[in-house]
Design an enzyme around this catalytic site. Structure first.
Site, PDB file in Angstrom:
ATOM      1  N   GLU A 120       0.846  -1.207   0.000  1.00  0.00           N
ATOM      2  CA  GLU A 120       0.000   0.000   0.000  1.00  0.00           C
ATOM      3  C   GLU A 120       0.873   1.246   0.000  1.00  0.00           C
ATOM      4  O   GLU A 120       1.950   1.237   0.597  1.00  0.00           O
ATOM      5  CB  GLU A 120      -0.821   0.071   1.299  1.00  0.00           C
ATOM      6  CG  GLU A 120      -1.768  -1.045   1.500  1.00  0.00           C
ATOM      7  CD  GLU A 120      -2.293  -1.079   2.945  1.00  0.00           C
ATOM      8  OE1 GLU A 120      -1.644  -0.520   3.846  1.00  0.00           O
ATOM      9  OE2 GLU A 120      -3.355  -1.663   3.134  1.00  0.00           O
ATOM     10  N   LYS A 122       2.255   4.562   1.396  1.00  0.00           N
ATOM     11  CA  LYS A 122       2.343   5.059   2.767  1.00  0.00           C
ATOM     12  C   LYS A 122       1.936   6.517   2.754  1.00  0.00           C
ATOM     13  O   LYS A 122       2.704   7.386   2.334  1.00  0.00           O
ATOM     14  CB  LYS A 122       3.768   4.896   3.297  1.00  0.00           C
ATOM     15  CG  LYS A 122       3.927   5.272   4.756  1.00  0.00           C
ATOM     16  CD  LYS A 122       5.308   4.851   5.248  1.00  0.00           C
ATOM     17  CE  LYS A 122       5.452   4.968   6.750  1.00  0.00           C
ATOM     18  NZ  LYS A 122       5.350   6.320   7.267  1.00  0.00           N
ATOM     19  N   ASP A 124       1.109  10.232   3.771  1.00  0.00           N
ATOM     20  CA  ASP A 124       1.800  11.117   4.693  1.00  0.00           C
ATOM     21  C   ASP A 124       0.774  11.947   5.456  1.00  0.00           C
ATOM     22  O   ASP A 124       0.414  13.043   5.064  1.00  0.00           O
ATOM     23  CB  ASP A 124       2.760  12.016   3.903  1.00  0.00           C
ATOM     24  CG  ASP A 124       3.860  12.539   4.799  1.00  0.00           C
ATOM     25  OD1 ASP A 124       3.944  12.087   5.956  1.00  0.00           O
ATOM     26  OD2 ASP A 124       4.634  13.387   4.333  1.00  0.00           O
ATOM     27  N   TYR A 232      -6.092   1.152   6.954  1.00  0.00           N
ATOM     28  CA  TYR A 232      -5.065   0.138   6.753  1.00  0.00           C
ATOM     29  C   TYR A 232      -4.937  -0.787   7.955  1.00  0.00           C
ATOM     30  O   TYR A 232      -3.892  -1.403   8.142  1.00  0.00           O
ATOM     31  CB  TYR A 232      -3.726   0.762   6.412  1.00  0.00           C
ATOM     32  CG  TYR A 232      -3.272   1.854   7.368  1.00  0.00           C
ATOM     33  CD1 TYR A 232      -3.043   1.569   8.701  1.00  0.00           C
ATOM     34  CD2 TYR A 232      -3.072   3.153   6.916  1.00  0.00           C
ATOM     35  CE1 TYR A 232      -2.635   2.553   9.573  1.00  0.00           C
ATOM     36  CE2 TYR A 232      -2.653   4.148   7.778  1.00  0.00           C
ATOM     37  CZ  TYR A 232      -2.439   3.838   9.109  1.00  0.00           C
ATOM     38  OH  TYR A 232      -2.042   4.819   9.978  1.00  0.00           O
ATOM     39  N   LYS A 322      10.808   3.606   2.604  1.00  0.00           N
ATOM     40  CA  LYS A 322      10.676   5.059   2.441  1.00  0.00           C
ATOM     41  C   LYS A 322      11.288   5.505   1.122  1.00  0.00           C
ATOM     42  O   LYS A 322      12.288   4.956   0.682  1.00  0.00           O
ATOM     43  CB  LYS A 322      11.407   5.764   3.591  1.00  0.00           C
ATOM     44  CG  LYS A 322      10.933   5.348   4.957  1.00  0.00           C
ATOM     45  CD  LYS A 322       9.709   6.099   5.358  1.00  0.00           C
ATOM     46  CE  LYS A 322      10.112   7.386   6.009  1.00  0.00           C
ATOM     47  NZ  LYS A 322       9.171   7.831   7.029  1.00  0.00           N
ATOM     48  N   CYS A 416       3.593  48.452  -7.360  1.00  0.00           N
ATOM     49  CA  CYS A 416       3.274  47.176  -7.996  1.00  0.00           C
ATOM     50  C   CYS A 416       4.079  47.032  -9.287  1.00  0.00           C
ATOM     51  O   CYS A 416       4.048  47.936 -10.133  1.00  0.00           O
ATOM     52  CB  CYS A 416       1.780  47.118  -8.304  1.00  0.00           C
ATOM     53  SG  CYS A 416       1.328  45.697  -9.315  1.00  0.00           S
ATOM     54  N   CYS A 419       1.340  47.242 -12.311  1.00  0.00           N
ATOM     55  CA  CYS A 419       0.531  48.423 -12.663  1.00  0.00           C
ATOM     56  C   CYS A 419       1.055  49.698 -12.029  1.00  0.00           C
ATOM     57  O   CYS A 419       0.463  50.758 -12.199  1.00  0.00           O
ATOM     58  CB  CYS A 419      -0.925  48.201 -12.278  1.00  0.00           C
ATOM     59  SG  CYS A 419      -1.190  48.225 -10.497  1.00  0.00           S
ATOM     60  N   CYS A 434      -0.985  45.119  -3.626  1.00  0.00           N
ATOM     61  CA  CYS A 434      -1.091  46.167  -4.644  1.00  0.00           C
ATOM     62  C   CYS A 434      -2.448  46.817  -4.477  1.00  0.00           C
ATOM     63  O   CYS A 434      -3.459  46.135  -4.323  1.00  0.00           O
ATOM     64  CB  CYS A 434      -0.970  45.534  -6.034  1.00  0.00           C
ATOM     65  SG  CYS A 434      -1.711  46.530  -7.341  1.00  0.00           S
ATOM     66  N   CYS A 440      -5.385  46.945 -11.949  1.00  0.00           N
ATOM     67  CA  CYS A 440      -4.122  46.215 -12.119  1.00  0.00           C
ATOM     68  C   CYS A 440      -4.336  45.021 -13.048  1.00  0.00           C
ATOM     69  O   CYS A 440      -5.126  44.132 -12.747  1.00  0.00           O
ATOM     70  CB  CYS A 440      -3.611  45.741 -10.761  1.00  0.00           C
ATOM     71  SG  CYS A 440      -2.135  44.707 -10.882  1.00  0.00           S
TER      72      CYS A 440
HETATM   73  S1  IVH Z   1       0.356   0.289   9.047  1.00  0.00           S
HETATM   74  C1  IVH Z   1       1.056  -1.810  12.962  1.00  0.00           C
HETATM   75  N1  IVH Z   1      -0.132   1.247   6.634  1.00  0.00           N
HETATM   76  O1  IVH Z   1       2.981   5.289   8.895  1.00  0.00           O
HETATM   77  C2  IVH Z   1       0.849  -1.160  11.634  1.00  0.00           C
HETATM   78  N2  IVH Z   1       0.765   2.705   8.280  1.00  0.00           N
HETATM   79  O2  IVH Z   1       5.575   4.955  10.094  1.00  0.00           O
HETATM   80  C3  IVH Z   1       0.982   0.308  11.690  1.00  0.00           C
HETATM   81  N3  IVH Z   1       1.052   5.006   7.522  1.00  0.00           N
HETATM   82  O3  IVH Z   1       1.838   5.225  12.228  1.00  0.00           O
HETATM   83  C4  IVH Z   1       0.624   1.105  10.549  1.00  0.00           C
HETATM   84  N4  IVH Z   1       0.283   4.712   5.497  1.00  0.00           N
HETATM   85  O4  IVH Z   1       0.576   6.723  10.524  1.00  0.00           O
HETATM   86  C5  IVH Z   1       0.327   1.498   7.879  1.00  0.00           C
HETATM   87  N5  IVH Z   1      -0.665   1.992   4.497  1.00  0.00           N
HETATM   88  C6  IVH Z   1      -0.199   2.237   5.730  1.00  0.00           C
HETATM   89  C7  IVH Z   1       0.230   3.516   6.120  1.00  0.00           C
HETATM   90  C8  IVH Z   1       0.721   3.714   7.412  1.00  0.00           C
HETATM   91  C9  IVH Z   1       0.771   5.582   6.353  1.00  0.00           C
HETATM   92  C10 IVH Z   1       1.648   5.714   8.688  1.00  0.00           C
HETATM   93  C11 IVH Z   1       0.936   5.459  10.003  1.00  0.00           C
HETATM   94  C12 IVH Z   1       1.966   4.820  10.892  1.00  0.00           C
HETATM   95  C13 IVH Z   1       3.247   5.314  10.283  1.00  0.00           C
HETATM   96  C14 IVH Z   1       4.408   4.435  10.635  1.00  0.00           C
END
Ligand code: IVH
Length: 681
Positions: A120, A122, A124, A232, A322, A416, A419, A434, A440
């Protein structure tokens, strides 16, 4: 209406609205128009207003509920929320796979069989635990330190993709689902634009914006900022339900209950499958609507999870790979000024073009003077550039070891650059503005670009470049001028052949039909965004009502505070704005008025006895019934001499025959929707 039937109608409306929220916000497949949705929603509000004693916490009207509390409650998680181990390269994954295989050696029967992993993106954002009891959302708590988090239920309830009541059937009596709350790239961008206009400090990235939003005490703020969620995982589950055998099946099951899940997740096999997915996502990353900082891989078979167990901080059955930070060095050639729609001056870095994560970057916003001072960047510096949020290039700061004596400090101009009007610094704010207003050209162009944008008049084919040309040539000075453009006036512009000119002109013509909400939004009143515009339209119903509304009247509208109310009043007092509005009226801009908000006597269905038969294509029978009742009709089940209309869908049978024999007018689905005035908006 008898009490039972009021309750039943409310229940039906809530179910229907929840289903449409799911179709719109989760599945991205709306089944009805906005206007139809609004009508159903208005109907719910009408009934709730008349019978406040039947308002329940799962009503969509209660997403933003209660008074802001003074603090966050802390809550201990029933099941701790773990973090993830990180891998920074493919070796890390190979290593992870080896450990998994070793631990599972006995289970992996054939030597060559690969372990399946759910892969999946990850996201942010921030982790959340959402608790449903008997299918009803009762609590949402942040991860916090993993064992104790903060209760942010009031804000999570405002997220429209999250059901207040689970859909479908068969869910366990206690269900805690876990996922990431995040802000999409588009919402983040809009939010920062607004912050800048207000002279507030923009958020550094969508993650901070999501966190800042979730930590608000007043849920109205979260409700305006449109957060998202993808699930997730899960926490406590108890009751009459057993987990499926695999992780991905569990997530799919959650989806059937109306919970939002990530469409980009996939099952892959072994370290090589993980690597392929990583490569695919890296390519896709820039086109994803949300920010990701890596990939998460989880062993798919749940029985293996207990075999693998946890370390002190993270599960051994999952790992995060990452993405490397995308930062590069380049030269800051100059700082130029951009003039926004409301005149705010934004310093923009002109950079020696450089590739950051596969995208060429030549400009980056520096936000405002304070930001430049804080980062201490000077013209001529070597600077670190990052594609923050993967979309918006950002200057992180100077590389001081590379600084030469020839660098120059940047200062805001007094006039400005477009203008030559005076520039003022707003009291207490970091914004320089401005004072040229619509005199303008830069502000005019921005205003026009806003006017034709997707959420405003949505005129396709009128891109920024074309608008700039039209403005530069004085073919269009104000939005209403757009509607007197002709094919001839467009021919001769850059890249404008007859065919494209024709396209633009017909798009402009087609845009004459709009909605009041879009119209208000398009005017570009400072701080009146899409949501506020909608609220204004719903509250006042007609433009004239808004034009004459004073500050007190405006303050009654949800979301409208002192500043916004003042902005609206001031905006409509300006003679040039009045001229534009008149010009637009003269140009033939119009919008259908939602019938439900007019007195029901105006509706062609008021007081009429209507029978529905056959299957309708656009909306369900139940919704049609509620809509018709909202329009003042009485909907009955059988055709008689008292019936005024029969609405017949596909495969209508005996009722249709009877209606025809009695000479009762029969309407097709299309016809009655037209008549009711509930057309697409
Ligand atoms: S699984 C025990 N799945 O990443 C499993 N985490 O660095 C824990 N996060 O605290 C999380 N996308 O906030 C999981 N597809 C994903 C995620 C995900 C983002 C974040 C989450 C977690 C942090 C860990």
């Amino acid at each position: 209406m008898p009490i039972e039937s009021i309750q039943k109608t409310l229940q039906d409306l809530k179910k229907i609205l929840a289903r449409h929220d799911n179709a719109y916000y989760v599945l991205d497949k709306p089944e009805i128009s906005d206007a139809q949705y609004d009508l159903l929603y208005q109907r719910l509000l009408q009934i709730e207003k008349a019978h406040p004693e039947y308002i329940t916490s799962d009503s969509p009207s209660q997403r933003v509920g209660g008074q802001p509390s003074g603090h966050f409650k802390t809550v201990k998680h029933a099941v701790p929320m773990f973090s993830l181990e990180n891998a920074f390269n493919q070796e890390g994954l190979v290593d992870f796979e080896r450990k998994v295989n070793d631990k599972l050696a006995a289970e992996i029967i054939r030597q060559d069989s690969l372990v399946a992993y759910a892969a999946e993106p990850k996201m942010d954002g921030l982790a959340i635990n959402i608790r449903y009891e008997s299918g009803r959302l009762v609590q949402a708590v942040t991860r916090g330190d993993g064992s104790v988090g903060e209760d942010v239920t009031h804000n999570v309830r405002t997220i429209r993709s999250i059901p207040l009541e689970l859909l479908g059937v068969g869910w366990p009596s206690i269900l805690e689902v876990r996922g990431e709350i995040f802000m999409s790239k588009t919402v983040f961008k809009q939010l920062n634009e607004i912050s800048l206009q207000k002279g507030e400090k923009p958020f550094a990235n969508p993650r901070n914006a999501a966190a800042g939003t979730l930590r608000q005490l007043d849920p109205r703020i979260a409700s305006q900022r449109q957060l998202s969620l993808y699930l997730y995982g899960w926490g406590e589950i108890s009751g009459d339900w057993s987990l499926p055998a695999q992780y991905h099946q569990t997530i799919e099951q959650f989806k059937t209950w109306g919970l939002p899940t990530n469409p980009d997740a996939k099952v892959v096999y072994g370290a090589s499958g993980m690597a392929d997915y990583y490569d695919q996502l890296q390519v896709k990353r820039k086109d994803l609507p949300y920010e990701i900082d890596g990939i998460v891989y989880k062993v798919d078979v749940l029985a293996f999870h207990s075999k693998l167990g946890f370390t002190a901080k993270a599960p051994r059955w999952a790992i995060a790979r990452k993405f490397p930070a995308e930062e590069v060095w380049t030269k800051l050639l100059d700082v130029e000024i951009q003039v926004g729609r409301t005149g705010a001056l934004t310093p923009v870095a002109r950079l020696q073009p450089v590739s950051v994560g596969g995208v060429m970057v030549a400009n980056a916003t520096l936000h405002n003077l304070d930001e430049i001072a804080r980062k201490d960047v000077r013209i001529g510096d070597t600077v670190i550039v990052r594609r923050a949020g993967d979309v918006i290039p950002e200057v992180v700061g100077p590389v001081l070891s590379e600084r030469e004596d020839s660098v120059r400090l940047f200062s805001m101009p007094n006039r400005c650059p477009v203008c030559d009007s005076a520039v003022i610094k707003e009291h207490d704010k970091a914004v320089y503005r401005c004072t040229g207003g619509l005199f303008c050209p830069a502000q005019r162009k921005r205003a026009l670009q806003h006017f034709v944008s997707r959420k405003a008049f949505d005129i396709q084919g009128l891109g920024d470049k074309l608008i700039n040309q039209l403005a530069d040539l004085n073919l269009v000075r104000h939005p209403d001028d757009l509607f007197s453009l002709t094919i001839e006036s467009l021919l001769g512009l850059d890249r404008m052949a007859e065919k494209s000119a024709l396209k633009v002109i017909s798009a402009i013509k087609a845009a004459k039909e709009t909605t009041l909400a879009r119209f208000i939004y398009a005017l570009g009143i400072p701080e009146v965004g899409e949501v506020t515009a909608k609220h204004l339209a719903n509250h006042f119903v007609t433009l004239d009502n808004i034009l004459i509304a004073d500050k007190d009247a405006l303050l009654e509208v949800s979301d409208v505070g002192e500043i916004v109310a003042e902005n609206i009043v001031t905006f409509f007092q300006q003679p040039h704005n009045q001229e534009v509005i008149n010009g637009l009226k003269m140009a033939g801009i119009y919008w259908p008025t939602p019938q439900a908000q007019k007195k029901t006597v105006d509706s062609p269905f008021a007081g009429k006895v209507v029978v529905l038969t056959g299957s309708l294509m656009q909306i369900s029978r139940e919704e049609a019934k509620l809509l018709l009742e909202g329009l003042g009709a009485k909907v009955t089940g059988s055709v008689s001499a008292k019936t005024d209309y029969v609405i017949a869908g596909e495969k209508a049978g005996s009722k249709l025959t009877k209606a025809e024999s009695l000479g009762i007018p029969v309407l097709s689905e299309h016809e009655w929707i037209e008549m009711s005035g509930v057309t697409n908006g």
